[in-house]
Design a protein around this motif. Structure first.
Motif, PDB file in Angstrom:
ATOM      1  N   LEU A 393      29.606 -95.850  -3.328  1.00  0.00           N
ATOM      2  CA  LEU A 393      30.594 -94.730  -3.232  1.00  0.00           C
ATOM      3  C   LEU A 393      31.733 -95.110  -2.184  1.00  0.00           C
ATOM      4  N   THR A 394      32.906 -94.672  -2.392  1.00  0.00           N
ATOM      5  CA  THR A 394      33.879 -95.139  -1.639  1.00  0.00           C
ATOM      6  C   THR A 394      33.874 -94.073  -0.227  1.00  0.00           C
ATOM      7  N   LEU A 495      35.160 -91.361 -11.970  1.00  0.00           N
ATOM      8  CA  LEU A 495      36.154 -91.686 -10.699  1.00  0.00           C
ATOM      9  C   LEU A 495      35.157 -92.430 -10.012  1.00  0.00           C
ATOM     10  N   ALA A 496      33.924 -92.137  -9.810  1.00  0.00           N
ATOM     11  CA  ALA A 496      33.034 -92.736  -8.867  1.00  0.00           C
ATOM     12  C   ALA A 496      32.577 -94.362  -9.342  1.00  0.00           C
ATOM     13  N   GLU A 497      32.697 -94.392 -10.654  1.00  0.00           N
ATOM     14  CA  GLU A 497      32.248 -95.700 -11.133  1.00  0.00           C
ATOM     15  C   GLU A 497      33.489 -96.771 -11.219  1.00  0.00           C
ATOM     16  N   HIS A 498      34.658 -96.223 -11.047  1.00  0.00           N
ATOM     17  CA  HIS A 498      35.808 -97.210 -10.783  1.00  0.00           C
ATOM     18  C   HIS A 498      36.231 -96.784  -9.610  1.00  0.00           C
ATOM     19  N   GLY A 499      35.650 -96.575  -8.505  1.00  0.00           N
ATOM     20  CA  GLY A 499      35.982 -96.328  -7.016  1.00  0.00           C
ATOM     21  C   GLY A 499      37.178 -95.814  -6.984  1.00  0.00           C
ATOM     22  N   GLY A 741      28.452 -87.292 -10.574  1.00  0.00           N
ATOM     23  CA  GLY A 741      29.617 -86.540 -10.163  1.00  0.00           C
ATOM     24  C   GLY A 741      29.158 -85.493  -9.353  1.00  0.00           C
ATOM     25  N   GLN A 742      28.071 -84.985  -9.584  1.00  0.00           N
ATOM     26  CA  GLN A 742      27.761 -83.797  -8.745  1.00  0.00           C
ATOM     27  C   GLN A 742      27.454 -84.422  -7.274  1.00  0.00           C
ATOM     28  N   ALA A 743      26.895 -85.581  -7.415  1.00  0.00           N
ATOM     29  CA  ALA A 743      26.464 -86.233  -5.993  1.00  0.00           C
ATOM     30  C   ALA A 743      27.670 -86.397  -5.183  1.00  0.00           C
ATOM     31  N   VAL A 744      29.011 -86.882  -6.149  1.00  0.00           N
ATOM     32  CA  VAL A 744      30.153 -87.467  -5.500  1.00  0.00           C
ATOM     33  C   VAL A 744      30.788 -86.001  -4.893  1.00  0.00           C
ATOM     34  N   ALA A 745      30.602 -84.905  -5.511  1.00  0.00           N
ATOM     35  CA  ALA A 745      31.207 -83.737  -5.005  1.00  0.00           C
ATOM     36  C   ALA A 745      30.493 -83.282  -3.643  1.00  0.00           C
ATOM     37  N   GLY A 746      29.111 -83.560  -3.606  1.00  0.00           N
ATOM     38  CA  GLY A 746      28.201 -83.312  -2.482  1.00  0.00           C
ATOM     39  C   GLY A 746      28.633 -84.085  -1.227  1.00  0.00           C
ATOM     40  N   HIS A 747      28.817 -85.466  -1.702  1.00  0.00           N
ATOM     41  CA  HIS A 747      29.398 -86.283  -0.403  1.00  0.00           C
ATOM     42  C   HIS A 747      30.771 -85.902  -0.151  1.00  0.00           C
ATOM     43  N   LEU A 748      31.548 -85.474  -0.875  1.00  0.00           N
ATOM     44  CA  LEU A 748      32.866 -85.205  -0.550  1.00  0.00           C
ATOM     45  C   LEU A 748      32.846 -84.009   0.445  1.00  0.00           C
TER      46      LEU A 748
END
Ligand code: ZN
Ligand code: ZN
Ligand code: FE
Length: 759
Positions: A393-394, A495-499, A741-748
């Motif tokens: 994750l970035t 988006l997460a896959e592509h940084g 994608g859900q995890a990315v939303a949580g991380h944000l």
């Protein structure tokens, strides 16, 4: 210019033969220095001429040992050491609390296959053979750090010979945790209704005989059971379909090697490479005409899922040009069987015999599925060989997030630091058994990483079982739950896959079903995504779906509803003719009054509707059946240059198709015209709403349609040559990627970048 560079490689770098690999590569370059490992990385210091050092470090990561995976690579310049000589492996360092990674399960390697076939070898014919480069890992790991004592092999003490191999750094079983042999390892046997009937090679021989006679055998592999029968025997395949209550969903097949597979499938270079890769996925490839396979293997389709042996026992079972159906062993709608105790009961009415071993599987891991083409590899199911490798994750590190995924093709994702661990495929969450497997897998990953999630993330759909599970778990543990709109999560996974999280990307989400922010069913959306926010800038025109999601199994309902919305009367069309008259009357009533209908913009339902309008399919027995057959029909169209009026909108496109259908134009041409027209109108919407976006993203389950992807990519390149197009390479475009994608939303959210909002 002489320099010294320090490189830290993080990922799966332990117990995979990484340090000997680095030393071997170093001997090919004029570099000095050392390499070693700590708990979370392999570190290398290399000194020499700038170009030599660079080439050496690149070679280290470009040609990895089969099980090794690099997740991140940090490099820095350090002062040159004047009297540095030679290249050494240095002792391991341990960093307290550091992150070790769970390696994935890897298919039996060439060296092991060679030993297994060598009558002089002590593992000749040993069906559980493995080494440092291959064998089960994720499926048998109970806890971390990863060593034998924390796997399901803990109860098998190594014999002296196995222990000597395990301790010898020059041996190819150095630190191979699951290593075993006839003398010390798990046992293989065959069971039928009469109980245990044979062991070892006699068990294999009897299983082969049952397959040859048209029977069904359940075979325990690396991560679960597979059901097998002779794929050239139509009666056997039909019998398996009846017993499994799976009337039409295509079966994958297994064959010994690439050349045997090439007899019934058209294999390009990409197919062949993926088939033989250490992950050994199921690869979708064109079925050859006159393939000799039973028609019941993949009824009505022109593609076939092919795989090569992943467990050594498969290689003993399937030889020469034999080909067997190889399908996940489960009851319809239930998760993969993986335990000896429950498999006999669960599959008693389905399999005639069970080929078992007592190497326990701790968590089930299904086969992965890939769609391979000349210029792209698209994951359909990311499971064995890939799970639970993390995706970097970035966004900055924060507390852990547990994202629970969707309802079908379910996976979950756990984040730790800047890594997202996506689980193996779990499947349809509708059954209690699936929810049990889900919970067990969650507990394994959470316990192994020793991180209590600070946030749970779930889909916004109130009816999803995973959402309900998250709410329960959240209430019990006092953990907050974030809800993320379905298609927003699809876009974030891409988006997460592509940084590319944080960049402004216009995401085209073409999907089956997803709960929209406004209570309607979405699935044909243009979302402008930036950071944690998404704006719905365009969508396909709505039509009222009678019965909402329940229309999924009856494409004729979508067809009748679409026609009503387009203002086309089609009283005598194939969709109306195929419908049960009483049910049709109810649907027409619903459409007239609007009662019990849900507006939808779903591209999946639009494709269903068109499949029915063209008379291709009116009811389905598995998700996406109608859309797959529509794609298949479009592939049969020989006229690649159909012209379609570029200005059509959906109603005009539909009425044009109906007029041509009524004029007798072939179904294949109509199917192709639909794809072309649809792509024109989608690309027009993308161009109209680009508005400075840095990239266009393509995500959602409909992107498994290769004709659509091919036409769309070439049209986007033509109209927007400057704009990069992002597609999935790592996680599936379908709901299997949702949890990332859900995890990315949580991380944000946890890193202060705002709460996910989609409007
Ligand atoms: Zn091996
Ligand atoms: Zn042994
Ligand atoms: Fe979806």
């Amino acid at each position: 210019m002489r320099l010294r560079r320090r490189s830290a490689l993080r990922g799966v770098v332990q117990g995979v033969g990484f340090r000997p690999h680095v030393a071997r590569i170093a001997s090919r370059y004029r570099v000095t220095g050392f390499c070693g490992n700590d708990d979370e990385s392999v570190f290398i210091e290399a000194q020499g001429e700038a170009r030599e050092v660079e080439c050496f470090l690149d070679a280290v990561v470009s040609d990895l040992p089969p099980l090794a995976r690099i997740v991140s690579r940090d490099e820095e310049q350090v002062p040159v050491i004047d009297d540095d000589e030679g290249f050494r492996i240095v002792a391991s360092r341990s960093a307290p609390g550091a992150l070790t990674l769970v390696p994935p399960d890897i298919a039996v390697c060439e060296d092991c296959l060679r030993e297994m076939a060598d009558p002089g070898d002590r593992r000749y014919g040993y069906p559980l053979i493995n080494c440092t480069n291959c064998g089960p890992r994720f499926a048998i790991i109970v806890d971390l750090p990863y060593d034998r004592a924390s796997t399901t092999l803990a109860r098998f003490a190594m014999c002296a010979e196995c222990a000597a191999e395990y301790d010898d750094p020059t041996n190819r079983r150095f630190h191979a945790e699951p290593t075993s042999c006839f003398a010390c390892g798990p046992r293989l046997w065959l069971e039928t209704a009469d109980g245990e009937v044979a062991q070892w090679d006699e068990a294999i021989e009897q299983a082969r005989r049952i397959l040859a006679d048209g029977g069904v055998v359940a075979v325990k592999g690396l991560g679960g059971f597979m059901l097998m029968c002779n794929a050239r025997d139509d009666v056997a395949v039909e019998r398996l379909r009846t017993r499994k209550r799976r009337p039409a969903k295509p079966f994958a097949v297994m064959t010994a090697d690439v050349s045997a597979a090439a007899r019934f499938a058209d294999l390009g270079d990409e197919h062949q490479r993926e088939l033989a890769s250490p992950q050994r996925p199921i690869v979708l490839a064109p079925l050859r005409a006159g393939s000799g396979l039973a028609p019941a293997v993949a009824p009505g389709l022109d593609q076939i899922g092919v795989m090569l042996p992943s467990a050594p026992v498969h290689a003993l079972l399937v030889k020469d040009d034999e080909v067997v159906v190889a399908t996940s062993a489960n009851r319809s709608g239930e998760p993969l069987c993986y335990r000896n105790e429950s498999v006999l009961e669960a599959l008693g009415g389905i399999a005639d015999a069970f080929l078992l071993n007592d190497r326990d599987i701790h968590v089930p891991v299904e086969d992965s599925v890939l769609l391979a083409d000349d210029d792209c590899v698209l994951p359909i199911r990311r499971s064995r060989g890939f799970a639970p490798l993390p995706i970097a994750l970035t966004s900055s590190a924060g507390p852990s997030v547990l994202a629970v995924g969707g309802e079908l093709k379910s996976t979950f994702t756990l984040t730790r630091d800047r890594m997202a661990f996506v689980s193996a495929h779990i499947g349809d969450m509708g059954s209690l058994a699936a929810q049990g497997a889900f919970e067990r897998s969650v507990d394994q990953l959470v316990a192994a990483h020793r991180c209590a999630p600070a946030l749970l993330v779930a889909d916004a759909h109130p009816g999803y079982h995973a959402t309900a599970w998250a709410q329960r778990r959240g209430a019990e543990s006092g953990t907050p739950v974030l809800h993320v709109q379905h298609h927003h999560a699809h876009a974030l996974s891409l988006l997460a896959e592509h940084g590319a999280v944080g960049r402004s990307v216009l995401c085209l989400v073409l999907d089956g079903t997803g709960y929209g922010g406004d209570g309607t069913i979405w699935g044909g959306e243009l979302l402008r995504v930036e950071g944690s926010h998404a704006e719905r800038v365009w969508h396909l025109p709505e039509f009222a779906l009678p019965g909402g999601d329940s229309a999924v199994s009856k494409p004729w309902k979508s067809a009748v509803a679409l026609l009503a919305a387009c203002g086309c009367a089609d009283e005598a069309g194939p969709s109306a003719v195929a419908a049960d008259p009483a049910e049709l009357a109810v649907v027409r009533g619903q459409l007239r009054t609007g009662i019990a209908t849900v507006p939808t913009t779903s591209a999946g339902r639009l494709f269903d509707a068109v499949a029915s309008l063209l008379g291709i399919r009116h009811t389905v027995s598995f998700e996406a059946q109608a859309a797959m057959e529509l794609e298949c029909a479009a592939r049969r169209c020989a006229q690649l240059n159909h012209r379609v009026d570029g200005d059509l909108d959906v109603p005009a496109l539909i009425s044009d198709l109906l007029a041509r259908r009524n004029a007798g134009e072939p179904v294949a041409c109509l199917a192709r015209r639909f794809h072309i027209g649809f792509v024109h109108l989608i690309v027009r919407a993308v161009v109209d709403h680009l508005d400075g976006a840095q990239a266009v993203g393509l995500t959602g389950g409909v992107f498994q349609n290769r004709i659509l992807v091919g036409l769309l990519m070439s049209e986007l390149r033509r109209r927007l040559p400057e704009v990069p197009v992002l597609t999935h390479r790592v996680v599936p475009a379908n709901d299997g990627g949702l949890s990332l994608g859900q995890a990315v939303a949580g991380h944000l959210l946890l890193s202060g970048k705002g709460e996910a909002r989609c409007a």
